[in-house]
Scaffold this active site. Structure first.
Site, PDB file in Angstrom:
ATOM      1  N   ASP A 325       0.852  -1.201   0.113  1.00 49.66           N
ATOM      2  CA  ASP A 325       0.057   0.032  -0.021  1.00 49.66           C
ATOM      3  C   ASP A 325       0.882   1.327  -0.190  1.00 49.66           C
ATOM      4  OD1 ASP A 325       1.072   0.138   2.687  1.00 49.66           O
ATOM      5  OD2 ASP A 325      -0.943   0.211   3.627  1.00 49.66           O
ATOM      6  N   ASP A 327       1.478   5.202   1.921  1.00 43.99           N
ATOM      7  CA  ASP A 327       1.042   6.084   3.230  1.00 43.99           C
ATOM      8  C   ASP A 327       1.678   7.186   2.883  1.00 43.99           C
ATOM      9  OD1 ASP A 327      -0.107   3.644   4.296  1.00 43.99           O
ATOM     10  OD2 ASP A 327       1.781   2.917   4.865  1.00 43.99           O
ATOM     11  N   ASP A 448      -3.154   5.362   2.404  1.00 37.31           N
ATOM     12  CA  ASP A 448      -3.861   5.640   3.716  1.00 37.31           C
ATOM     13  C   ASP A 448      -3.042   7.161   3.901  1.00 37.31           C
ATOM     14  OD1 ASP A 448      -4.822   3.713   4.832  1.00 37.31           O
ATOM     15  OD2 ASP A 448      -3.144   2.869   6.265  1.00 37.31           O
TER      16      ASP A 448
END
Length: 524
Positions: A325, A327, A448
């Site tokens: 992912d 961030d 995120d």
């Protein structure tokens, strides 16, 4: 130099192999080492050797004159051989697979040349290099260069299986053992080198010994083939699904995605999005893709709050080129200006068609006069957005390295390589097949967004850079060695009864009495 081989007595029963093939060269007894060769290839080559008139043993015995191996060093084969024989090791040729293939081609045992021999480095016990490392991972420098990948992969898989099975203590033990091996400057070739190293419990040492002697751990291989492990991997790979939910589904007979779809289970919004975009979200995200998303986030942030800073964090800040992912940490140099920023950024991104899913949480952190309660939560309480981005595939062509990294406190410039509509919107034209994950012009990526007040930024930057074990060890060091409580918000000194302020990561390390370790060496 090896002692000359003695001629062995050959009994008459050895004139024919167990397969019924005639033995043409009774003075040569071969054993093919399965380590790194694999069972199926070993079986094929053994059969070939017998057809050519060679005696090939399935099990090692003292009658063996030639050990054939593939992709092994002489020291590795010698270590294996020592584990097979009690007492003095018999004289035997340690040969590379090249001697075997040349003999098969010639139809007889070819002369053994230096290039056929496995190179052995004779090291006495006194000369074995014994490693020494500090006990805490936050005291060690661990770069991305790993000299013991086979060992650490084995321990990491067992750690993952333990965590998926809700055995956190066992999982952390394996993680700490793997972290020690990752930090070593050279490859481990002998168990003697590990003498006195911290964090290596009996279970971890058994796994390491198994890998060193056999090329793989039987426990790890068994775990890989476990239906429960495979089901847990698949189900927890769904965004929004934790191990408890996965265990419940498994108990109901759900082991894969199709069974989940057919089960009629009620899924929340996050799980629905995770199942819909499963393939994309389990595909690694590249640094170039992370930088492209950073451009989009940067434009969104500065459009609603000029002067705000956006920093790429997580594994990419530690130097990794791929991740699961992306961030970003967002702040503003003026305390309080960041309040209420997240809803505006999310609205901007939604208006541009960038978000497939998003859930925003408010900042709930409050400093208590007497310090954080114990045990302090490892979860931070920043304003945060969990999201799934729609990344247009054409965006990746314009990605540039380091687009979103904050250097020395200065925000990186926003790169206007594409219009906002081009960066986010996918084409609505085309067939359903063209819109599938294989053919569509965009991919889903987990992102995120975290907003921190500038007064907490250094702590948030340290906490969100990772690695997970490095951060865990920092908190453990703070509590056990310094009577302090560290979080991604603050550092509280219990002895002085006050919070210790910091404007940089270096200051936090100084407060903790630790040598500063840069992000690129926090890959524990």
């Amino acid at each position: 130099m090896m002692v000359p081989l003695k001629r062995r007595k050959v009994v008459s029963s050895h004139t024919e192999s167990c397969d019924g093939d005639e033995i043409k060269f009774p003075q040569v007894v071969l054993f093919l080492l399965e380590r790194k060769m694999g069972a199926s290839r070993r079986s094929f080559l053994s059969h070939l050797g017998r057809k050519k008139g060679f005696q090939v043993e399935d099990k090692f015995s003292e009658s063996v004159t030639h050990i054939i191996s593939e992709n092994n060093s002489g020291s590795e084969v010698r270590t294996w051989l020592d584990s097979q024989v009690k007492g003095q090791t018999p004289p035997v040729h340690l040969l590379d697979i090249s001697w075997f293939t040349e003999s098969m081609k010639a139809g007889h045992p070819v002369q053994i040349l230096d290039r056929h021999k496995l190179q052995e480095q004779q090291i006495t016990e006194a000369e074995v290099k014994v490693f020494s490392v500090p006990s805490y991972a936050c005291q060690r420098r661990t770069s991305l260069e790993n000299h013991n990948t086979v060992l650490t992969d084995a321990l990491s898989l067992l750690a993952e299986n333990a965590e998926l099975s809700n055995e956190e203590g066992r999982g952390v033990a394996f993680c700490r053992a793997a972290a020690v091996l990752k930090s070593l400057p050279e490859q481990v070739t002998s168990m003697k080198q590990l003498k006195g190293l911290p964090c290596l419990g009996d279970h971890s040492l058994r796994v390491i010994k198994d890998v060193l002697e056999n090329g793989a751990s039987s426990e790890v291989e068994s775990t890989k083939q476990s239906e429960r492990y495979k089901a847990l991997k698949v189900l927890t790979g769904i965004f929004g699904v934790g191990s408890k939910t996965a265990h419940r589904w498994i108990s109901e007979g759900i082991l894969n995605l199709q069974q989940l779809r057919d089960s009629g289970q009620t899924l929340n919004r996050a799980q629905q999005a995770g199942l819909e975009h499963y393939d994309n979200l389990n595909q690694p995200v590249t640094k170039a893709e992370a930088d492209t998303i950073g451009d989009i986030v940067q434009r969104a942030v500065v459009s609603v709050l000029p002067g705000a800073r956006v920093t790429l964090i997580g594994g990419f800040r530690r130097g990794k080129q791929t991740g699961h992912d992306v961030d970003f940490l967002i702040t503003h140099p003026e305390e309080g200006r960041e309040e209420g920023l997240m809803p505006k950024v999310v609205s901007y991104l939604e208006a541009q068609g960038c978000l497939l899913y998003q859930k925003t949480t408010r900042n709930s952190y409050l400093e208590a006069q007497g310090g954080p309660g114990r045990p302090s939560s490892n979860m931070d309480r920043f304003e945060r957005c969990f999201s799934i981005f729609k990344l247009h595939k054409e965006d990746k062509q314009g990605a540039k390295q380091g687009a979103t990294e904050t250097v020395n406190g200065d925000p990186a410039s926003c790169l206007h390589t594409l219009s906002q509509k081009e960066s986010c919107e996918a084409s609505d034209e085309g067939s359903e097949e063209e819109k599938s994950s294989t053919h569509r012009r965009w991919r889903a990526v987990r992102v995120d967004l975290v907003v921190s007040p500038i007064s907490q930024f250094a702590f948030a930057l340290l906490g969100w850079t990772g690695s997970k074990l490095f951060e865990r060890e920092l908190r453990r060091w703070a509590g056990h060695e310094k009577s302090m409580s560290l979080s991604s918000h603050a550092l509280f000194d219990s002895k002085q009864g006050c919070y210790l302020r910091a404007t940089s990561e270096e200051e936090i390390f100084t407060h903790l009495g630790l040598e500063f370790i840069p992000p690129s060496e926090r890959n524990a």
